[in-house]
Scaffold this active site. Structure first.
Site, mmCIF file in Angstrom:
data_model
loop_
_atom_site.group_PDB
_atom_site.id
_atom_site.type_symbol
_atom_site.label_atom_id
_atom_site.label_comp_id
_atom_site.label_asym_id
_atom_site.label_seq_id
_atom_site.Cartn_x
_atom_site.Cartn_y
_atom_site.Cartn_z
ATOM 1 N N GLU A 210 0.847 -1.199 0.000
ATOM 2 C CA GLU A 210 0.000 0.000 0.000
ATOM 3 C C GLU A 210 0.882 1.248 0.000
ATOM 4 O O GLU A 210 1.767 1.380 0.832
ATOM 5 C CB GLU A 210 -0.939 -0.024 1.215
ATOM 6 N N THR B 187 -11.916 4.394 -1.209
ATOM 7 C CA THR B 187 -12.666 3.692 -0.163
ATOM 8 C C THR B 187 -13.030 4.598 1.009
ATOM 9 O O THR B 187 -13.990 4.329 1.730
ATOM 10 C CB THR B 187 -11.848 2.458 0.293
ATOM 11 N N ILE C 118 -22.996 3.209 0.258
ATOM 12 C CA ILE C 118 -24.216 2.416 0.044
ATOM 13 C C ILE C 118 -23.845 1.006 -0.415
ATOM 14 O O ILE C 118 -23.015 0.837 -1.316
ATOM 15 C CB ILE C 118 -25.122 3.045 -1.058
ATOM 16 N N HIS D 234 -25.455 -1.229 -2.538
ATOM 17 C CA HIS D 234 -26.589 -1.205 -3.460
ATOM 18 C C HIS D 234 -27.238 -2.574 -3.553
ATOM 19 O O HIS D 234 -26.565 -3.605 -3.440
ATOM 20 C CB HIS D 234 -26.119 -0.791 -4.859
ATOM 21 N N LYS E 246 -25.478 7.389 -10.303
ATOM 22 C CA LYS E 246 -26.748 6.870 -9.786
ATOM 23 C C LYS E 246 -27.661 8.000 -9.317
ATOM 24 O O LYS E 246 -28.681 7.762 -8.693
ATOM 25 C CB LYS E 246 -26.471 5.880 -8.663
ATOM 26 N N ILE F 249 -12.750 -0.234 -10.817
ATOM 27 C CA ILE F 249 -13.687 -0.620 -9.754
ATOM 28 C C ILE F 249 -14.401 0.639 -9.248
ATOM 29 O O ILE F 249 -14.148 1.148 -8.160
ATOM 30 C CB ILE F 249 -12.974 -1.394 -8.611
ATOM 31 N N SER G 20 -18.336 2.583 -8.762
ATOM 32 C CA SER G 20 -19.544 2.101 -8.119
ATOM 33 C C SER G 20 -20.189 1.059 -9.033
ATOM 34 O O SER G 20 -20.219 1.263 -10.249
ATOM 35 C CB SER G 20 -20.508 3.261 -7.896
ATOM 36 N N CYS H 281 -17.825 19.008 15.931
ATOM 37 C CA CYS H 281 -16.675 19.937 15.968
ATOM 38 C C CYS H 281 -15.529 19.448 15.089
ATOM 39 O O CYS H 281 -14.497 20.099 14.995
ATOM 40 C CB CYS H 281 -16.225 20.206 17.397
HETATM 41 C C1 LIG Z 1 -18.185 9.705 -5.219
HETATM 42 C C2 LIG Z 1 -18.213 8.204 -5.107
HETATM 43 C C3 LIG Z 1 -19.315 7.542 -4.585
HETATM 44 C C4 LIG Z 1 -19.351 6.158 -4.504
HETATM 45 N N1 LIG Z 1 -20.402 5.550 -3.889
HETATM 46 C C5 LIG Z 1 -20.442 4.205 -3.835
HETATM 47 C C6 LIG Z 1 -21.509 3.549 -3.172
HETATM 48 O O1 LIG Z 1 -22.351 4.175 -2.556
HETATM 49 N N2 LIG Z 1 -21.570 2.202 -3.235
HETATM 50 C C7 LIG Z 1 -20.642 1.464 -3.908
HETATM 51 O O2 LIG Z 1 -20.790 0.258 -3.986
HETATM 52 N N3 LIG Z 1 -19.567 2.056 -4.470
HETATM 53 C C8 LIG Z 1 -19.447 3.394 -4.429
HETATM 54 N N4 LIG Z 1 -18.374 4.013 -4.985
HETATM 55 C C9 LIG Z 1 -17.302 3.188 -5.524
HETATM 56 C C10 LIG Z 1 -16.406 2.640 -4.411
HETATM 57 O O3 LIG Z 1 -16.070 3.670 -3.511
HETATM 58 C C11 LIG Z 1 -15.164 2.046 -5.031
HETATM 59 O O4 LIG Z 1 -15.563 1.107 -6.000
HETATM 60 C C12 LIG Z 1 -14.240 1.366 -4.058
HETATM 61 O O5 LIG Z 1 -13.993 2.152 -2.935
HETATM 62 C C13 LIG Z 1 -12.946 1.044 -4.779
HETATM 63 O O6 LIG Z 1 -12.055 0.464 -3.878
HETATM 64 P P1 LIG Z 1 -10.623 0.049 -4.377
HETATM 65 O O7 LIG Z 1 -9.990 -0.701 -3.273
HETATM 66 O O8 LIG Z 1 -10.726 -0.632 -5.697
HETATM 67 O O9 LIG Z 1 -9.862 1.431 -4.649
HETATM 68 P P2 LIG Z 1 -9.207 2.430 -3.579
HETATM 69 O O10 LIG Z 1 -10.002 2.545 -2.367
HETATM 70 O O11 LIG Z 1 -8.889 3.692 -4.311
HETATM 71 O O12 LIG Z 1 -7.869 1.691 -3.185
HETATM 72 C C14 LIG Z 1 -6.761 1.629 -4.046
HETATM 73 C C15 LIG Z 1 -5.520 1.639 -3.179
HETATM 74 O O13 LIG Z 1 -4.374 1.455 -3.998
HETATM 75 C C16 LIG Z 1 -3.337 2.251 -3.486
HETATM 76 N N5 LIG Z 1 -2.361 2.500 -4.556
HETATM 77 C C17 LIG Z 1 -2.526 3.249 -5.667
HETATM 78 N N6 LIG Z 1 -1.385 3.272 -6.382
HETATM 79 C C18 LIG Z 1 -0.482 2.516 -5.708
HETATM 80 C C19 LIG Z 1 0.882 2.180 -5.930
HETATM 81 N N7 LIG Z 1 1.570 2.652 -7.000
HETATM 82 N N8 LIG Z 1 1.516 1.390 -5.033
HETATM 83 C C20 LIG Z 1 0.834 0.913 -3.942
HETATM 84 N N9 LIG Z 1 -0.457 1.221 -3.690
HETATM 85 C C21 LIG Z 1 -1.101 2.009 -4.557
HETATM 86 C C22 LIG Z 1 -4.042 3.517 -3.035
HETATM 87 O O14 LIG Z 1 -3.272 4.245 -2.094
HETATM 88 C C23 LIG Z 1 -5.327 2.971 -2.450
HETATM 89 O O15 LIG Z 1 -5.239 2.741 -1.067
HETATM 90 C C24 LIG Z 1 -18.278 5.403 -5.017
HETATM 91 C C25 LIG Z 1 -17.146 6.060 -5.514
HETATM 92 C C26 LIG Z 1 -17.109 7.450 -5.529
HETATM 93 C C27 LIG Z 1 -15.880 8.144 -5.982
#
Ligand SMILES: Cc1cc2nc3c(=O)[nH]c(=O)nc-3n(C[C@H](O)[C@H](O)[C@H](O)COP(=O)(O)OP(=O)(O)OC[C@H]3O[C@@H](n4cnc5c(N)ncnc54)[C@H](O)[C@@H]3O)c2cc1C
Length: 483
Positions: free
Chosen positions: A32, A42, A48, A50, A260, A345, A347, A446
């Site tokens: 990470e 995240t 949500i 869904h 959505k 990945i 929503s 706060c």
């Molecule tokens: C505005 C918004 C609303 C959303 N609402 C919803 C919802 O209500 N319900 C739902 O199901 N989904 C929702 N989503 C989608 C959901 O938040 C994401 O699909 C999910 O959080 C993705 O998780 P992830 O682990 O794939 O990515 P991330 O949480 O971005 O994790 C990726 C990780 O990789 C790390 N990383 C990146 N580059 C490197 C590197 N070079 N070396 C090492 N580590 C690295 C980052 O630091 C990060 O910790 C929403 C997204 C957004 C933006």
């Protein structure tokens, strides 16, 4: 060091995969870039889970949303993750919207989503008193819920670490090279060496790319670009507990602009969340703008005219990992054996998270990974939420450990005992926001104005030098040496 599997990124996707792999006798490492789990998308989304009526039938998003929602019930219970299965409405305001609601209902049936119903205006208003009188009908999805997204990721990662998965924080992957399999594990046909910006290297036979909005950059370190992440930013208001009775279901409008639609929703922490909009942006742009927030406010008032945005305690934004492919991109990269993308990945990625682990496992097995169940797997996690205990439980606990009698965060009633427990948890927080994500200290009205100095004091007492304490990400130092 040699591993069977390296997972790049510890958001909810990488953490869910780490949790699944920790059930087997494998050497797994999570790399990470940031100083904590759940530091990317995240930590900034609507939260949500869904129901799953929205994704196009036949897509990975449709299948994994349905399974993820189903699995989340048991996983959140087992891993003590805050969730509320409150249900959701997609509201219609005119005949066109009525047709959209009907289409979403039919799509939901095709996606095999249970407990969907179209409600007429009277039925909707009897369930949600503050909803606009202009609502003409709504799709009611009883299986939707609201979860604490960062807590879900932390829970997965903590249990994975308890079960011997190694987590390397501050490991920004900057180089990946294919190496001879003999240099890693000769029984597998693939091997990679992965190097961080600081020059640390690990070898792994298999690699999972779960790097969120940066997944295309990680992919390009081993293969020709196959897709491009084109992020869009979504901005929010978070309202104080005083607003908590405004709505009791997730209230969506009909989908628009590839999102959505604007929602007004309870959170599992007893707040109301309002947003998000969708604006094309850079991967690291988490700004909020006056124009964007005004637009969100106007649209929220369309659903709930009496909403008081003056009760906002925080504005924030999150960045979607949209790509030029209208689905999750989950596959072994053709030119890179043993290297598996979990990219795009967007929503419903959070909703699908509880299904990502088994998806990864089956792709890894197809790519040649051998697995054997671990006899000693620990599949639980508990923590104390002092504010939720009965008076008798509080008294007993405080007698056993007086630290639970000292309230640090007054807004959320978070005690010193809870913060010390977080500091002794399997993934020790190193920042003020790391404590916030684990305990809720600083989440209230706060926003840490009162408790931050006390939290900093506890971080120092846990052994972190004062000058190294950050608000959140690396570099966001709080204490500076006097010049
Ligand atoms: C505005 C918004 C609303 C959303 N609402 C919803 C919802 O209500 N319900 C739902 O199901 N989904 C929702 N989503 C989608 C959901 O938040 C994401 O699909 C999910 O959080 C993705 O998780 P992830 O682990 O794939 O990515 P991330 O949480 O971005 O994790 C990726 C990780 O990789 C790390 N990383 C990146 N580059 C490197 C590197 N070079 N070396 C090492 N580590 C690295 C980052 O630091 C990060 O910790 C929403 C997204 C957004 C933006």
């Amino acid at each position: 060091m040699n591993y069977d599997v390296a997972i790049i990124g510890c958001g909810v996707t990488g953490a869910a995969i780490a949790y699944e792999l920790s059930k087997y006798n494998l050497r797994t490492v999570v790399l990470e870039a940031e100083n904590d789990v759940a530091s990317g998308t995240t930590k900034a989304n609507s939260g949500i889970i869904h129901a799953g009526y929205d994704p196009k039938p036949g897509t990975l998003m449709a299948r994994l949303n349905r399974t993820g929602n189903h699995e989340a019930h048991e996983i959140c219970k087992k891993l003590d993750v805050k969730v509320s299965w409150c249900g959701s409405f997609v509201c219609a305001f005119d005949e066109n919207d009525d047709k959209t609601v009907r289409k979403l209902y039919e799509r939901g049936l095709e996606n095999q989503i249970p407990e969907l119903e179209i409600l007429n205006a009277d039925a909707v208003h009897s369930l949600e008193k503050n909803l606009s009188e202009k609502v003409t009908s709504a799709l009611y999805a009883k299986t939707a819920g609201v979860v604490s997204p960062w807590e879900l990721a932390l829970a997965f990662a903590e249990v994975a670490v308890l079960n011997q998965v190694e987590l390397k924080r501050n490991f920004f992957v900057s180089k990946i090279s294919k190496i001879e399999k003999e240099k890693c594990n000769p029984q597998y046909n693939s091997a990679y060496s992965i190097t961080s910006k600081n020059g640390e290297t690990v070898n792994a036979s298999f690699v999972i790319n779960a790097a969120g909005v940066y997944a295309d950059d990680i992919h390009s370190l081993v293969a020709k670009p196959q897709y491009e992440i084109k992020p869009s930013r979504g901005q929010y208001y978070l309202l104080d507990h005083e607003a908590k009775d405004l709505v009791s279901h997730v209230i969506f409008q009909c989908p628009s602009n590839g999102t959505k639609g604007i929602l007004v929703s309870p959170t599992c922490h007893g707040n109301i969340i309002v947003g998000p909009d969708a604006v094309s942006t850079e991967k690291d742009d988490l700004s909020v703008t006056k124009e964007g927030l005004s637009q969100v406010a106007a649209l929220a008032k369309k659903s709930v005219p009496s909403i008081n945005l003056g009760l906002s305690i925080r504005n924030f934004s999150g960045v979607r990992a949209n790509s030029n492919i209208d689905d999750f991109i989950i596959e072994e990269v053709p030119e890179a054996k043993g290297f598996i993308d979990f990219a795009g990945i967007k929503s419903p990625g959070l909703s699908a998270a509880c299904a990502m682990g088994s998806e990864a496992l089956s792709l890894l097995e197809k790519a040649g990974l051998h697995i054997e169940s671990k006899k000693t797997f620990i599949d639980e996690r508990h923590h104390i939420r002092f504010a939720e205990l009965t008076p008798e439980e509080k008294e007993k606990l405080t007698k056993e450990n007086p630290a639970y009698g000292r309230v640090i965060c007054r807004c959320e009633t978070i005690t010193e005992g809870e913060i010390i427990a977080a500091l002794n948890s399997p993934i020790k927080p190193v920042s003020v926001d790391g404590i916030k994500r684990r305990t809720n200290a600083g989440m209230g009205r706060c926003q840490g104005g009162f408790c931050s100095p006390r939290v900093i004091d506890l971080l120092i007492k846990s052994g972190i030098p004062p000058e190294q304490i950050t608000q959140d990400k690396n570099g966001s130092y709080i204490i500076m040496e006097a010049l």
